[in-house]
Design an enzyme around this catalytic site. Structure first.
Site, PDB file in Angstrom:
ATOM      1  N   GLU A  64      42.889  37.947  46.595  1.00  9.79           N
ATOM      2  CA  GLU A  64      41.882  37.432  45.667  1.00  9.79           C
ATOM      3  C   GLU A  64      40.682  38.362  45.638  1.00  9.79           C
ATOM      4  O   GLU A  64      40.280  38.906  46.667  1.00  9.79           O
ATOM      5  CB  GLU A  64      41.464  36.027  46.136  1.00  9.79           C
ATOM      6  CG  GLU A  64      40.489  35.313  45.236  1.00  9.79           C
ATOM      7  CD  GLU A  64      40.228  33.853  45.678  1.00  9.79           C
ATOM      8  OE1 GLU A  64      41.141  33.208  46.254  1.00  9.79           O
ATOM      9  OE2 GLU A  64      39.109  33.386  45.460  1.00  9.79           O
TER      10      GLU A  64
ATOM     11  N   ASP B  97      36.776  38.181  44.047  1.00  7.23           N
ATOM     12  CA  ASP B  97      35.901  37.142  43.480  1.00  7.23           C
ATOM     13  C   ASP B  97      34.528  37.594  43.046  1.00  7.23           C
ATOM     14  O   ASP B  97      33.819  38.246  43.813  1.00  7.23           O
ATOM     15  CB  ASP B  97      35.548  36.107  44.569  1.00  7.23           C
ATOM     16  CG  ASP B  97      36.690  35.237  44.961  1.00  7.23           C
ATOM     17  OD1 ASP B  97      37.555  34.992  44.136  1.00  7.23           O
ATOM     18  OD2 ASP B  97      36.693  34.795  46.126  1.00  7.23           O
TER      19      ASP B  97
ATOM     20  N   GLU C 135      31.336  35.107  42.018  1.00  4.32           N
ATOM     21  CA  GLU C 135      30.907  33.718  41.835  1.00  4.32           C
ATOM     22  C   GLU C 135      29.397  33.725  41.614  1.00  4.32           C
ATOM     23  O   GLU C 135      28.670  34.380  42.346  1.00  4.32           O
ATOM     24  CB  GLU C 135      31.215  32.865  43.066  1.00  4.32           C
ATOM     25  CG  GLU C 135      32.704  32.706  43.317  1.00  4.32           C
ATOM     26  CD  GLU C 135      32.997  31.673  44.397  1.00  4.32           C
ATOM     27  OE1 GLU C 135      33.492  30.590  44.065  1.00  4.32           O
ATOM     28  OE2 GLU C 135      32.701  31.949  45.570  1.00  4.32           O
TER      29      GLU C 135
END
Ligand SMILES: *[C@@H]1O[C@H](CO)[C@@H](O)[C@H](O)[C@H]1NC(C)=O
Length: 287
Positions: free
Chosen positions: A102, A104, A106
């Site tokens: 993953e 990311d 955010e």
């Protein structure tokens, strides 16, 4: 002459098809699908824009139709304006399964006028714990800005408006895991995380300001599409037309990265000695 023209035309048609397959600078109806939120996510203007919204009952989200094994994914986002405290907007890539990879972005909301935090992380085979957080050098709610994930066999580079903010190198030869075999999809969501997002959970979502809305445009996946066990990138593509596949930071962009890290980085797992009393993660000593 005739044969030259003909073969150029054939070559051109071939390249046009290839690039259309590989990079979809285009229509959100073609590139993504809204996967949850019961109508709170919307594709607008014939596929030019997308909005996600959040209210007390639910957030919303979308995902890319394609899976990719390496790529450069760009998207423009305009984040929830005003009082966005407690909300989190995500833009990330992830593979399925219990040992997933993953990458990311955010965006942690805040009270009006207080800064968003851009939180980043990299998971390899289900293990994350590689957080770095930043303030931005602009108001991310006033206009669209471009957030990019470059993922190639040598490195992952997170960029904001083409300014690199983070690099995660492939140090597999030194025993550090790197995502390289699990195809990922692109995901995005807007949801309530007021138990941790803003000032560590102290500031709660003000539901009287709902619905909260984030906007998206210009999705661009310059990427190797993974379909039925095979990648759309051949070894010739990797060496030729797709510069992103071997892209690295030149000295100018390395200097930009240092500028961001010096002035805007607010958390780096690689310097958090309290969190890792047995010693910092091994990659921290190598970059
Ligand atoms: C919100 O604003 C406060 C006060 O300026 C700041 O400490 C915090 O880092 C900001 N961002 C988040 C997501 O909490």
């Amino acid at each position: 002459m005739t044969s030259f023209v003909t073969s150029s035309a054939v070559l051109f048609a071939f390249l046009a098809c290839y690039f259309m397959a590989a990079s979809g600078a285009g229509n959100l109806y073609q590139d993504v699908e809204i996967t949850w939120g019961d109508g709170r996510g919307k594709i607008l203007n014939n596929g030019q824009f997308l909005t996600l919204s959040l209210d007390k009952a639910s957030g919303s989200g979308f995902q890319s139709k394609n899976q990719y094994l390496y790529g450069k994914i760009d998207m423009q986002l305009k984040l929830v304006p005003g009082n966005s405290a407690g909300t989190v907007t995500t833009f990330y890539m992830k593979s399925p399964g219990s040992t997933w990879d993953e990458i990311d972005f955010e965006f942690l909301g805040n009270l009006s006028g207080d800064p968003y935090i851009l939180h980043t992380n990299v998971f390899c085979q289900g293990n994350g714990n590689r957080e770095q957080q930043f303030y931005l050098w602009f108001d991310p709610t006033a206009d669209f800005h471009t957030y990019s994930i470059l993922w190639n066999p040598q490195r992952i580079i997170f960029s904001v408006d083409d300014t690199p903010i983070r690099e995660f190198k492939n140090l597999e030869s030194k025993g550090i895991p790197f995502p390289k075999s699990q195809p990922m999809r692109v995901y995005s969501s807007l949801w309530n995380a007021d138990d941790w997002a803003t000032r560590g959970g102290l500031v709660k979502t003000d539901w009287s300001k709902a619905p909260f809305t984030a906007s998206y445009t210009n999705y661009n996946a310059n990427a190797c599409i993974f379909n039925n066990g095979a990648s759309s990138c051949s070894s010739s593509t990797s060496s030729g037309s797709n510069a992103w596949f071997s892209e690295e930071l030149d000295t100018t962009r390395q200097a930009r990265l240092k500028w961001v890290q010096k002035n805007y980085m607010i958390y780096n797992y690689c310097t958090d000695i309290k969190r890792f009393p047995q010693g910092l993660p091994p990659e921290c000593k190598m970059s």
